[in-house]
Design a protein around this motif. Sequence first.
Motif, short mmCIF file in Angstrom:
data_model
loop_
_atom_site.label_atom_id
_atom_site.label_comp_id
_atom_site.label_asym_id
_atom_site.label_seq_id
_atom_site.Cartn_x
_atom_site.Cartn_y
_atom_site.Cartn_z
N GLY A 45 10.98 -58.82 28.35
CA GLY A 45 12.20 -58.30 28.93
C GLY A 45 12.32 -58.46 30.43
O GLY A 45 13.24 -57.93 31.05
N LYS A 46 11.39 -59.20 31.04
CA LYS A 46 11.41 -59.38 32.50
C LYS A 46 12.70 -60.06 32.97
O LYS A 46 13.37 -59.56 33.87
N SER A 47 13.03 -61.18 32.38
CA SER A 47 14.25 -61.91 32.78
C SER A 47 15.50 -61.10 32.46
O SER A 47 16.46 -61.10 33.24
N THR A 48 15.49 -60.40 31.35
CA THR A 48 16.64 -59.57 30.99
C THR A 48 16.84 -58.47 32.03
O THR A 48 17.97 -58.20 32.45
N MET A 49 15.76 -57.86 32.48
CA MET A 49 15.87 -56.82 33.49
C MET A 49 16.43 -57.38 34.80
O MET A 49 17.31 -56.76 35.42
#
Length: 76
Positions: A45-49
């Motif tokens: 979820g890094k890129s989503t965050m």
Amino acid sequence: MTGEAAVVRTEGLTKRYPDVTAVDGVSIEVQSGEIYGLIGPNGAGKSTMIKILTTLLPPTAGAAWVAGAEVTRQPS
């Protein structure tokens, strides 16, 4: 929180898709001058965050502020 306002802050930040929860209730505070890294395996979820913090994606739940502006209410 310290005496200064956080430069980046999230409270219960969540992003759900029909088949997966990409970001699940993340709460962070990053103060001015701090270096903060998002680490984790692929699909964590890094890129989503980051996309939520940069207003490219709306969160499903929770709130996020960058430089004092709430990203969903004050995207510019």
